[in-house]
Design a protein around this motif. Structure first.
Motif, PDB file in Angstrom:
ATOM      1  N   GLY A 195       0.860  -1.192  -0.113  1.00 24.37           N
ATOM      2  CA  GLY A 195       0.044  -0.155   0.050  1.00 24.37           C
ATOM      3  C   GLY A 195       0.788   1.449  -0.109  1.00 24.37           C
ATOM      4  O   GLY A 195       0.339   2.504  -0.424  1.00 24.37           O
ATOM      5  N   ASP A 196       2.150   1.220   0.318  1.00 21.13           N
ATOM      6  CA  ASP A 196       2.980   2.365   0.505  1.00 21.13           C
ATOM      7  C   ASP A 196       3.726   2.563  -0.686  1.00 21.13           C
ATOM      8  O   ASP A 196       4.596   3.323  -1.071  1.00 21.13           O
ATOM      9  CB  ASP A 196       3.982   2.250   1.652  1.00 21.13           C
ATOM     10  CG  ASP A 196       3.043   2.390   2.911  1.00 21.13           C
ATOM     11  OD1 ASP A 196       1.903   3.061   2.885  1.00 21.13           O
ATOM     12  OD2 ASP A 196       3.653   1.609   3.886  1.00 21.13           O
ATOM     13  N   LEU A 197       3.823   1.704  -1.697  1.00 19.75           N
ATOM     14  CA  LEU A 197       4.299   1.631  -3.006  1.00 19.75           C
ATOM     15  C   LEU A 197       3.880   2.538  -3.936  1.00 19.75           C
ATOM     16  O   LEU A 197       2.828   2.832  -4.156  1.00 19.75           O
ATOM     17  CB  LEU A 197       4.641   0.214  -3.816  1.00 19.75           C
ATOM     18  CG  LEU A 197       5.106  -0.874  -2.991  1.00 19.75           C
ATOM     19  CD1 LEU A 197       5.020  -2.153  -3.719  1.00 19.75           C
ATOM     20  CD2 LEU A 197       6.660  -0.332  -2.420  1.00 19.75           C
ATOM     21  N   SER A 198       4.642   3.237  -4.780  1.00 11.49           N
ATOM     22  CA  SER A 198       4.231   4.178  -5.918  1.00 11.49           C
ATOM     23  C   SER A 198       3.851   3.261  -7.105  1.00 11.49           C
ATOM     24  O   SER A 198       3.957   2.202  -6.937  1.00 11.49           O
ATOM     25  CB  SER A 198       5.406   5.007  -6.466  1.00 11.49           C
ATOM     26  OG  SER A 198       6.162   4.327  -7.146  1.00 11.49           O
ATOM     27  N   GLY A 199       3.132   3.882  -8.173  1.00 10.99           N
ATOM     28  CA  GLY A 199       2.621   3.004  -9.221  1.00 10.99           C
ATOM     29  C   GLY A 199       3.665   2.266  -9.936  1.00 10.99           C
ATOM     30  O   GLY A 199       3.570   0.951 -10.315  1.00 10.99           O
ATOM     31  N   GLY A 200       4.838   3.086 -10.152  1.00 10.12           N
ATOM     32  CA  GLY A 200       5.999   2.405 -10.844  1.00 10.12           C
ATOM     33  C   GLY A 200       6.481   1.393  -9.953  1.00 10.12           C
ATOM     34  O   GLY A 200       6.910   0.083 -10.536  1.00 10.12           O
ATOM     35  N   GLN A 201       6.495   1.501  -8.704  1.00  4.20           N
ATOM     36  CA  GLN A 201       7.086   0.209  -7.630  1.00  4.20           C
ATOM     37  C   GLN A 201       6.350  -0.871  -7.904  1.00  4.20           C
ATOM     38  O   GLN A 201       6.587  -2.047  -7.908  1.00  4.20           O
ATOM     39  CB  GLN A 201       7.367   1.030  -6.628  1.00  4.20           C
ATOM     40  CG  GLN A 201       8.537   1.910  -6.449  1.00  4.20           C
ATOM     41  CD  GLN A 201       8.455   2.680  -5.084  1.00  4.20           C
ATOM     42  OE1 GLN A 201       7.595   2.850  -4.308  1.00  4.20           O
ATOM     43  NE2 GLN A 201       9.633   3.417  -4.916  1.00  4.20           N
ATOM     44  N   ARG A 202       4.956  -0.626  -7.928  1.00  2.00           N
ATOM     45  CA  ARG A 202       4.093  -1.710  -7.870  1.00  2.00           C
ATOM     46  C   ARG A 202       4.304  -2.682  -9.174  1.00  2.00           C
ATOM     47  O   ARG A 202       4.192  -3.828  -9.147  1.00  2.00           O
ATOM     48  CB  ARG A 202       2.469  -1.349  -7.798  1.00  2.00           C
ATOM     49  CG  ARG A 202       2.306  -0.627  -6.293  1.00  2.00           C
ATOM     50  CD  ARG A 202       0.838  -0.291  -6.330  1.00  2.00           C
ATOM     51  NE  ARG A 202       0.561   0.198  -4.942  1.00  2.00           N
ATOM     52  CZ  ARG A 202      -0.578   0.383  -4.529  1.00  2.00           C
ATOM     53  NH1 ARG A 202      -2.002   0.076  -5.234  1.00  2.00           N
ATOM     54  NH2 ARG A 202      -0.904   0.874  -3.125  1.00  2.00           N
ATOM     55  N   GLN A 203       4.409  -1.912 -10.226  1.00  2.62           N
ATOM     56  CA  GLN A 203       4.514  -2.539 -11.566  1.00  2.62           C
ATOM     57  C   GLN A 203       5.874  -3.449 -11.271  1.00  2.62           C
ATOM     58  O   GLN A 203       5.897  -4.351 -11.900  1.00  2.62           O
ATOM     59  CB  GLN A 203       4.692  -1.658 -12.715  1.00  2.62           C
ATOM     60  CG  GLN A 203       3.187  -0.865 -12.950  1.00  2.62           C
ATOM     61  CD  GLN A 203       2.106  -1.797 -12.956  1.00  2.62           C
ATOM     62  OE1 GLN A 203       1.827  -2.494 -12.476  1.00  2.62           O
ATOM     63  NE2 GLN A 203       1.417  -1.677 -14.215  1.00  2.62           N
ATOM     64  N   ARG A 204       6.878  -2.754 -10.823  1.00  2.24           N
ATOM     65  CA  ARG A 204       8.313  -3.534 -10.817  1.00  2.24           C
ATOM     66  C   ARG A 204       7.998  -4.795  -9.954  1.00  2.24           C
ATOM     67  O   ARG A 204       8.600  -5.953 -10.361  1.00  2.24           O
ATOM     68  CB  ARG A 204       9.243  -2.768 -10.193  1.00  2.24           C
ATOM     69  CG  ARG A 204       9.838  -1.535 -11.094  1.00  2.24           C
ATOM     70  CD  ARG A 204      10.913  -0.751 -10.154  1.00  2.24           C
ATOM     71  NE  ARG A 204      11.406   0.415 -11.075  1.00  2.24           N
ATOM     72  CZ  ARG A 204      12.417   0.252 -11.853  1.00  2.24           C
ATOM     73  NH1 ARG A 204      13.308  -1.016 -11.734  1.00  2.24           N
ATOM     74  NH2 ARG A 204      12.937   0.968 -12.755  1.00  2.24           N
ATOM     75  N   LEU A 205       7.086  -4.698  -8.762  1.00  2.80           N
ATOM     76  CA  LEU A 205       6.916  -5.873  -8.008  1.00  2.80           C
ATOM     77  C   LEU A 205       6.076  -6.830  -8.884  1.00  2.80           C
ATOM     78  O   LEU A 205       6.355  -8.043  -8.692  1.00  2.80           O
ATOM     79  CB  LEU A 205       5.974  -5.366  -6.835  1.00  2.80           C
ATOM     80  CG  LEU A 205       5.597  -6.612  -5.708  1.00  2.80           C
ATOM     81  CD1 LEU A 205       6.916  -7.692  -5.274  1.00  2.80           C
ATOM     82  CD2 LEU A 205       4.897  -6.128  -4.580  1.00  2.80           C
TER      83      LEU A 205
END
Length: 215
Positions: free
Chosen positions: A129-139
């Motif tokens: 829930g604390d990740l940015s949109g780009g970080q979520r896509q990396r995950l």
């Protein structure tokens, strides 16, 4: 060398609605193959059938030599997917998510390796829930790689991202191909297809209306 994916005369209906009608295409090893078209055109249904997630009503498919309709379990061990509606519990941490997904596959890539490869080292203990949109896509890409797949299917990977994050994600897609993987990229963004894809199938109202290079 035979195509990695062969789809011939694929048809899928939902009740009286024809979602996919007589779709055919091939995907060659090592290419980024785009499936493009407007929302509701049948793109996601097509790739869900290719992955064995939905049963086709007609036609035939081969993915890595396997039939998705009868050998779906064997196929899923060899492909990776990032879905259009991907989500995780907000409190689940990056390293926990990768560890959880690793437990589902017999020969996973080490979560720490994926965390480093996909630029998540500083966020390994961050909650989803604390990740940015780009970080979520990396995950999500890291999760798609947990089983070291031969084919990676990415469905609307950059939807909802700002322009900077979109372009950073394009670099990730190129990196996937650079690692020897075949990529199927589902998108409704024409600029994305032009930037990334070697060939594209244009789908509209459940049919392929164009199949060639973006140019």
């Amino acid at each position: 060398m035979p195509p990695v994916i062969t789809v011939e005369h694929l048809t899928k209906r939902y009740g009286n609605t024809v979602a996919v009608e007589d779709i055919s295409f091939t995907v060659e090893e090592g290419e980024i193959f785009g499936v493009i078209g407007p929302n509701g055109a049948g793109k996601t249904t097509t790739v869900e059938c290719v992955q064995g997630m939905r049963r086709a009503d007609g036609g035939s498919m081969r993915v890595l030599g396997l039939d998705p309709m009868t050998q779906a379990n064997a196929l899923r061990r060899r492909i990776g997917s990032q879905f259009q509606q991907s989500a995780l519990p907000d409190r689940l941490r990056v390293a926990e998510a990768l560890g959880l997904f690793a437990s589902f596959t017999p020969h996973p890539i080490a979560p720490d390796t994926l965390i480093e490869q996909w630029g998540l080292t500083e966020r390994r203990n961050a909650a989803f829930g604390d990740l940015s949109g780009g970080q979520r896509q990396r995950l999500f890409i890291a999760l798609a790689f947990i089983n070291d797949p031969e084919v990676v299917i990415l469905d609307e990977l950059t939807q909802g991202l700002d322009p900077q994050a979109r372009r950073a994600t394009w670099d990730l897609v190129r990196e996937i191909r650079a690692r020897g993987k075949t990529v199927v990229l589902v998108t409704h963004f024409m600029d994305e297809a032009e930037e990334l894809c070697d060939r594209v199938a244009v789908i509209d109202r459940g049919r392929v209306v164009g199949l060639d290079t973006p140019q």
